[in-house]
Design a protein around this motif. Sequence first.
Motif, PDB file in Angstrom:
ATOM      1  N   LEU A   1       0.767  -1.310  -0.135  1.00  0.00           N
ATOM      2  CA  LEU A   1       0.065  -0.153   0.147  1.00  0.00           C
ATOM      3  C   LEU A   1       0.636   1.153   0.041  1.00  0.00           C
ATOM      4  O   LEU A   1       0.711   2.218  -0.869  1.00  0.00           O
ATOM      5  CB  LEU A   1      -0.933  -0.126   1.263  1.00  0.00           C
ATOM      6  N   ILE A   2       1.864   1.327   0.916  1.00  0.00           N
ATOM      7  CA  ILE A   2       2.782   2.466   0.772  1.00  0.00           C
ATOM      8  C   ILE A   2       3.453   2.663  -0.335  1.00  0.00           C
ATOM      9  O   ILE A   2       3.691   3.960  -0.867  1.00  0.00           O
ATOM     10  CB  ILE A   2       3.657   2.222   2.264  1.00  0.00           C
ATOM     11  N   ARG A   3       3.961   1.587  -0.974  1.00  0.00           N
ATOM     12  CA  ARG A   3       4.777   1.786  -2.304  1.00  0.00           C
ATOM     13  C   ARG A   3       3.723   2.433  -3.387  1.00  0.00           C
ATOM     14  O   ARG A   3       4.205   3.145  -4.143  1.00  0.00           O
ATOM     15  CB  ARG A   3       5.397   0.369  -2.519  1.00  0.00           C
ATOM     16  N   ARG A   4       2.532   1.956  -3.469  1.00  0.00           N
ATOM     17  CA  ARG A   4       1.450   2.192  -4.374  1.00  0.00           C
ATOM     18  C   ARG A   4       1.256   3.615  -4.161  1.00  0.00           C
ATOM     19  O   ARG A   4       1.276   4.582  -4.933  1.00  0.00           O
ATOM     20  CB  ARG A   4       0.313   1.376  -4.080  1.00  0.00           C
ATOM     21  N   ALA A   5       1.013   3.988  -2.844  1.00  0.00           N
ATOM     22  CA  ALA A   5       0.639   5.607  -2.366  1.00  0.00           C
ATOM     23  C   ALA A   5       1.813   6.500  -2.990  1.00  0.00           C
ATOM     24  O   ALA A   5       1.555   7.558  -3.590  1.00  0.00           O
ATOM     25  CB  ALA A   5       0.372   5.722  -0.976  1.00  0.00           C
ATOM     26  N   ARG A   6       3.173   6.013  -2.602  1.00  0.00           N
ATOM     27  CA  ARG A   6       4.353   6.988  -2.919  1.00  0.00           C
ATOM     28  C   ARG A   6       4.439   7.052  -4.399  1.00  0.00           C
ATOM     29  O   ARG A   6       4.712   8.138  -4.905  1.00  0.00           O
ATOM     30  CB  ARG A   6       5.648   6.536  -2.185  1.00  0.00           C
ATOM     31  N   ASP A   7       4.117   5.796  -5.137  1.00  0.00           N
ATOM     32  CA  ASP A   7       4.263   6.132  -6.767  1.00  0.00           C
ATOM     33  C   ASP A   7       3.251   7.051  -7.137  1.00  0.00           C
ATOM     34  O   ASP A   7       3.457   7.709  -8.114  1.00  0.00           O
ATOM     35  CB  ASP A   7       4.033   4.678  -7.384  1.00  0.00           C
ATOM     36  N   ARG A   8       1.933   6.803  -6.764  1.00  0.00           N
ATOM     37  CA  ARG A   8       0.991   7.432  -7.276  1.00  0.00           C
ATOM     38  C   ARG A   8       1.030   9.174  -6.912  1.00  0.00           C
ATOM     39  O   ARG A   8       0.559  10.055  -7.738  1.00  0.00           O
ATOM     40  CB  ARG A   8      -0.311   6.961  -7.107  1.00  0.00           C
ATOM     41  N   HIS A   9       1.336   9.105  -5.588  1.00  0.00           N
ATOM     42  CA  HIS A   9       1.489  10.500  -5.089  1.00  0.00           C
ATOM     43  C   HIS A   9       2.495  11.121  -4.497  1.00  0.00           C
ATOM     44  O   HIS A   9       2.713  11.112  -3.164  1.00  0.00           O
ATOM     45  CB  HIS A   9       0.144  10.545  -4.070  1.00  0.00           C
ATOM     46  N   PRO A  10       3.720  11.172  -5.190  1.00  0.00           N
ATOM     47  CA  PRO A  10       5.001  11.418  -4.314  1.00  0.00           C
ATOM     48  C   PRO A  10       5.160  12.517  -3.660  1.00  0.00           C
ATOM     49  O   PRO A  10       5.483  12.556  -2.574  1.00  0.00           O
ATOM     50  CB  PRO A  10       6.092  11.355  -5.723  1.00  0.00           C
ATOM     51  N   ARG A  11       4.298  13.548  -4.012  1.00  0.00           N
ATOM     52  CA  ARG A  11       4.800  14.797  -3.413  1.00  0.00           C
ATOM     53  C   ARG A  11       3.771  14.645  -1.938  1.00  0.00           C
ATOM     54  O   ARG A  11       4.297  15.207  -1.006  1.00  0.00           O
ATOM     55  CB  ARG A  11       3.972  16.089  -3.985  1.00  0.00           C
ATOM     56  N   THR A  12       2.806  13.896  -1.753  1.00  0.00           N
ATOM     57  CA  THR A  12       1.976  13.723  -0.505  1.00  0.00           C
ATOM     58  C   THR A  12       2.594  12.847   0.403  1.00  0.00           C
ATOM     59  O   THR A  12       2.538  12.955   1.593  1.00  0.00           O
ATOM     60  CB  THR A  12       0.627  13.323  -1.079  1.00  0.00           C
ATOM     61  N   PHE A  13       3.222  11.777  -0.123  1.00  0.00           N
ATOM     62  CA  PHE A  13       3.558  10.688   0.898  1.00  0.00           C
ATOM     63  C   PHE A  13       4.878  10.388   0.771  1.00  0.00           C
ATOM     64  O   PHE A  13       5.596   9.741   1.800  1.00  0.00           O
ATOM     65  CB  PHE A  13       2.930   9.271   0.268  1.00  0.00           C
ATOM     66  N   ARG A  14       5.810  10.946   0.015  1.00  0.00           N
ATOM     67  CA  ARG A  14       7.276  10.594  -0.114  1.00  0.00           C
ATOM     68  C   ARG A  14       8.233  10.956   1.201  1.00  0.00           C
ATOM     69  O   ARG A  14       8.969   9.933   1.718  1.00  0.00           O
ATOM     70  CB  ARG A  14       7.974  11.312  -1.159  1.00  0.00           C
ATOM     71  N   ASN A  15       8.004  12.112   1.982  1.00  0.00           N
ATOM     72  CA  ASN A  15       8.446  12.279   3.157  1.00  0.00           C
ATOM     73  C   ASN A  15       7.849  12.009   4.206  1.00  0.00           C
ATOM     74  O   ASN A  15       8.319  12.220   5.478  1.00  0.00           O
ATOM     75  CB  ASN A  15       9.031  13.675   3.103  1.00  0.00           C
ATOM     76  N   LEU A  16       6.474  11.202   4.259  1.00  0.00           N
ATOM     77  CA  LEU A  16       5.926  10.764   5.395  1.00  0.00           C
ATOM     78  C   LEU A  16       6.689   9.661   5.970  1.00  0.00           C
ATOM     79  O   LEU A  16       6.806   8.662   5.646  1.00  0.00           O
ATOM     80  CB  LEU A  16       4.649  10.844   5.243  1.00  0.00           C
TER      81      LEU A  16
END
Length: 586
Positions: free
Chosen positions: A174-189
């Motif tokens: 899930l986290i990898r999918r979220a970071r791939d789709r929305h890098p600006r939102t999830f990259r640094n979380l």
Amino acid sequence: MNTVDLVARLRRLGTDLAQVEVKSAAGGLPKDVVESLSAFANGDGGVLLLGLSEADGFTLAPGFDAKSTRDALATACADQMEPPLRPSIDIEEFEGALIVRADIDEIDPVDKPCYVKTRGHHQGSFIRSGDGDRLLSAYEVAQLLANRTQPKHDLEPITDATVDDLDADLVDRLIRRARDRHPRTFRNLKTEEALARLNVLTHVDRQYVPTLAGIISLGSYPQQFLPQLFVAVVVSPGTEIGDQAPDGVRFLDNVTADGPIPDMVATVEETLRRNMRKAAVVKGLYREDRYDYPLDVIRELVVNAIMHRDYSPASRGMHVQIELYLDRLVVNSPGGLFGDVSARSLGTSEQRSSSRNAALAKLLADIPVDAHSNESIGENRGSGLPNAMRSLRQAGMSPARFDVSPGHVRVTVPGHALLGVDVTEWISDLGEADLTSTQDLALAMARVTGRVTNAMLQAWGVDRLAAGAALRDLVDRDLLVGTGGKRYASYQLGDRAFAMADRPAVASSGDTSATGTEGIAADLDAVEQAIAAGHVTARAIEVALGMNYRAVLRRLAKLIDAGRVQRIGQRHSSRQTYRLTKRDTK
């Protein structure tokens, strides 16, 4: 249905119908008529007939005053019901006397329940059950009232669980999918912060704990905290629960699919796969396995049941149940429809997207099926059921039926199919590896119904030009032979295909001697196939076949007179639908 035909049917059956209530009203408007008004408005609508005595065989009730009864009924609809009802109420002449007919429409789902004002929601809300009216349970009333706001039961914290109760592999996907789709939102979380943003976790007393959506989607074993949130799969040897095999076995398979949602879906698929018949079809260089029910349809129905079921505290002791019988597949889930979705629109292009569990639906759209797939568990676009119905049509199967009440949704997929396992094996044995799916459908139709026409293929969603090309190619292969003129061309199995059929093709259901011309007979077959494919209104048949609307109505009238099609609902209503009689269901 007009009143004369309706009463004739009541007399023939000797009882009220689910959508018809008859009362004599000889002494004035009965006090319990408000219960029928509520029941029809909360269900699929219905017809109220006043001035006939059911006890005397639906004959005229002596002493009935049509005018005063009509006025009293109109007052009851306006003043005693909440919301007020405005049905069509008419005085009709019937067998030399006057009776009253009221056609009550279903009210908007977001306005339900319709109830008797003086009794309140819980004592004044009814639904039809058989040929009578049943008081809605407290749970059913709560379900209808919940439609007026957005429930958030899927966001509730499961305080007994911790972050450590989540499956690490599912979380990683899930986290990898979220970071791939929305890098600006999830990259640094951080992981926990990302899971909180995805509604997998929530804060309780400054600690992260899983939400209900999070634990059932990603938990290592969610049933530790929510024991009944599983999917039961039962395979019956007969056509009803409780039927026994010759050796006394009641269930050929009985599986509890538990674990997180991805595991539950996979277990259900595997259980049904091993209990269905399978045929192998060669398409070019590839071999394709076909089952009694398309696997993508099974997956969609199971995911849909899990995603949209009720998760309120009152329903957490209920599970989703899948039942496989000899003649059908049934999916049961707790909770009725949510929002302004109607039962009639399910699986059609008119279906609206509405999620009772918005956070869960979004989460399932973000969780990959497996570590190497871009496909998600759910699609959260409102197109799942229409796609499933399209798959059924492409497989030559009748559309699913939806039984909806305020407390449950039951989906039934009939087992009979044009492209059943036996027919699929027969087509494979013909040795034509490069047949298209349209040609498979045409051959199946010719074998099962005795003939196939361009219009019959159009009824199953095939383009007119594509249908013509497919039929001409089958003639060139000597699998079909054509008869009739260009406009009303009809095709039957050629000698080679006919000789290899286990069962000879039956005569066409179109009786040319009865209809007068081959063209009308072909039209009748086409209309039947359109209904079988799920086009159940006159307008839908018009669009599917490209047939003039008045011609559609004339053909429907002939099929009804011949007992091959049955009219459902109120005549001349915009909600008028049609279905094949059991005798003629293809």
